[in-house]
Design an enzyme around this catalytic site. Structure first.
Site, PDB file in Angstrom:
ATOM      1  N   GLY A 279      42.876  40.751  34.671  1.00  0.00           N
ATOM      2  CA  GLY A 279      41.528  41.231  34.378  1.00  0.00           C
ATOM      3  C   GLY A 279      40.470  40.142  34.393  1.00  0.00           C
TER       4      GLY A 279
ATOM      5  N   GLY B  52      45.711  46.429  38.011  1.00  0.00           N
ATOM      6  CA  GLY B  52      44.914  47.071  36.972  1.00  0.00           C
ATOM      7  C   GLY B  52      43.583  47.536  37.530  1.00  0.00           C
ATOM      8  N   GLY B  53      42.565  46.679  37.417  1.00  0.00           N
ATOM      9  CA  GLY B  53      41.199  47.056  37.791  1.00  0.00           C
ATOM     10  C   GLY B  53      41.075  47.681  39.174  1.00  0.00           C
TER      11      GLY B  53
ATOM     12  N   ASN C 223      48.240  50.378  37.187  1.00  0.00           N
ATOM     13  CA  ASN C 223      48.218  50.501  35.728  1.00  0.00           C
ATOM     14  C   ASN C 223      46.804  50.893  35.324  1.00  0.00           C
ATOM     15  OD1 ASN C 223      48.315  50.200  32.976  1.00  0.00           O
ATOM     16  ND2 ASN C 223      48.474  47.951  33.007  1.00  0.00           N
ATOM     17  N   TRP C 224      46.645  52.140  34.937  1.00  0.00           N
ATOM     18  CA  TRP C 224      45.295  52.627  34.632  1.00  0.00           C
ATOM     19  C   TRP C 224      44.850  52.268  33.214  1.00  0.00           C
ATOM     20  CZ3 TRP C 224      45.287  58.272  37.079  1.00  0.00           C
ATOM     21  CH2 TRP C 224      45.478  58.147  38.460  1.00  0.00           C
ATOM     22  N   LYS C 225      45.738  51.668  32.451  1.00  0.00           N
ATOM     23  CA  LYS C 225      45.414  51.237  31.072  1.00  0.00           C
ATOM     24  C   LYS C 225      44.755  52.383  30.301  1.00  0.00           C
ATOM     25  CE  LYS C 225      44.975  46.579  32.829  1.00  0.00           C
ATOM     26  NZ  LYS C 225      44.650  45.202  32.547  1.00  0.00           N
TER      27      LYS C 225
ATOM     28  N   SER D 132      44.764  40.371  38.791  1.00  0.00           N
ATOM     29  CA  SER D 132      43.604  40.389  39.672  1.00  0.00           C
ATOM     30  C   SER D 132      43.960  40.566  41.146  1.00  0.00           C
ATOM     31  CB  SER D 132      42.737  39.132  39.449  1.00  0.00           C
ATOM     32  OG  SER D 132      42.237  39.127  38.123  1.00  0.00           O
TER      33      SER D 132
ATOM     34  N   HIS E 101      53.951  44.622  28.671  1.00  0.00           N
ATOM     35  CA  HIS E 101      52.689  44.205  29.291  1.00  0.00           C
ATOM     36  C   HIS E 101      51.997  43.207  28.368  1.00  0.00           C
ATOM     37  CE1 HIS E 101      48.606  44.334  30.827  1.00  0.00           C
ATOM     38  NE2 HIS E 101      49.119  44.747  31.961  1.00  0.00           N
TER      39      HIS E 101
ATOM     40  N   GLU F 215      49.077  42.880  27.408  1.00  0.00           N
ATOM     41  CA  GLU F 215      48.169  43.460  26.407  1.00  0.00           C
ATOM     42  C   GLU F 215      48.966  44.017  25.228  1.00  0.00           C
ATOM     43  OE1 GLU F 215      46.011  45.858  29.230  1.00  0.00           O
ATOM     44  OE2 GLU F 215      45.292  43.989  30.133  1.00  0.00           O
TER      45      GLU F 215
ATOM     46  N   GLU G  72      53.233  38.442  35.591  1.00  0.00           N
ATOM     47  CA  GLU G  72      51.797  38.603  35.402  1.00  0.00           C
ATOM     48  C   GLU G  72      51.272  37.456  34.543  1.00  0.00           C
ATOM     49  OE1 GLU G  72      50.335  42.840  35.953  1.00  0.00           O
ATOM     50  OE2 GLU G  72      51.070  42.738  33.904  1.00  0.00           O
TER      51      GLU G  72
HETATM   52  C1  PEP Z   1      47.544  44.684  34.811  1.00  0.00           C
HETATM   53  O1  PEP Z   1      47.000  45.489  34.095  1.00  0.00           O
HETATM   54  O2  PEP Z   1      48.777  44.609  34.772  1.00  0.00           O
HETATM   55  C2  PEP Z   1      46.734  43.841  35.689  1.00  0.00           C
HETATM   56  C3  PEP Z   1      47.342  42.982  36.463  1.00  0.00           C
HETATM   57  O3  PEP Z   1      45.380  44.004  35.646  1.00  0.00           O
HETATM   58  P1  PEP Z   1      44.308  43.419  36.731  1.00  0.00           P
HETATM   59  O4  PEP Z   1      44.801  43.804  38.081  1.00  0.00           O
HETATM   60  O5  PEP Z   1      43.010  44.086  36.362  1.00  0.00           O
HETATM   61  O6  PEP Z   1      44.261  41.933  36.557  1.00  0.00           O
END
Ligand code: PEP
Length: 258
Positions: A180, A241-242, A17-19, A220, A102, A104, A174
């Protein structure tokens, strides 16, 4: 009750997920690096770039096994819905999957379970595989409400939804406190939540659908913890994500256990 485990029957899915990151050139470069990495044949990979890079990344992924995904979809095909994206537009650029609900979207932009449910229905109507994201906040976990939150988000998100087969839909657990933050759920916490979700799915649908449906862990995930998370019987993949923003770390994640 579903049988615990059975990962052999579920193809692992590693989703990035590049957000709201990456311009078009950066997105093309990252997608090309991932396409060039030899991906083991027993797993699926999906990239969800920002909307502005969908078409460009779609062209890079064309002819490869890596799937294109989007970060949301509207429940309407077209019309006065400023800021939304139509399922037809996602089809047009070659999307196969879409992230929905999601945390966010829920917590920053106020998306409700009802909206998420309409998006899930629209995705399925247009042949896109919804990745329904659910998860509790830290307050909810600490006050003992984790499982009631997961149940509410799952049942409401899937209200009147009948996936034709187990692979028509993906669920992502999640925990909001792990997204994050660098704080990952323990493997026991992840397995407990995934088993709970699969058990709920078994009550909602035919048992084989629950057994086949992939439940991803997100929060994470990185190249150091992916192997242990993926060793859990009901963890069928990762939503990242990251660590999906850098080719080397995401390629290592794709190669978990190999
Ligand atoms: C996400 O964006 O769904 C996510 C899990 O981010 P991260 O891996 O950065 O925690």
């Amino acid at each position: 009750m579903p049988e615990e485990g059975g990962i052999m029957s579920r193809r692992p899915l590693l989703a990035g997920n590049w957000k709201m990151h990456m311009n078009i050139a950066e997105a093309e470069a990252l997608a090309s690096a991932i396409v060039r990495a030899s991906i083991p044949e027993d797993r699926d990979v999906m990239l969800a770039p920002p909307y502005t890079a969908l078409a460009a990344v779609g062209r890079v992924l064309a002819g490869s096994s890596v799937m294109l995904g989007a970060q949301n979809v509207c429940w309407e095909e077209k019309g006065a819905f400023t800021g939304e994206i139509s399922p037809l537009m996602l089809q047009d650029v070659g999307c196969r999957m879409v992230l929905l609900g999601h945390s966010e979207r829920r917590h920053i932009f106020g998306e409700t379970d009802e909206m998420v449910n309409k998006r899930v229905a629209a995705a399925l109507r247009f042949g896109l595989v919804p990745v329904l994201c659910i998860g509790e906040t830290l307050d909810e976990r600490e006050s003992g409400h984790t499982f009631s939150v997961l149940e509410r988000q799952l049942r409401s998100g899937l209200k009147d939804i009948n996936p034709g087969a187990g692979n028509d839909l993906v669920v992502a657990y999640e925990p909001v406190w792990a997204i994050g933050t660098g704080k990952t759920a323990s493997i026991e916490q992840a397995q407990e939540a995934h088993f709970f979700v699969r058990d709920l799915l078994a009550g909602m649908y035919e048992k084989n659908i629950a057994t086949q449906m992939r439940i991803l862990y997100g929060g994470s995930v990185n190249s150091d913890n992916v192997d242990s998370l993926m060793s859990q019987p009901d963890v069928d993949g990762a939503l990242v994500g990251g660590a999906a923003l850098k080719a080397d770390s995401f390629i290592r994640i794709i190669h978990f256990n190999s």
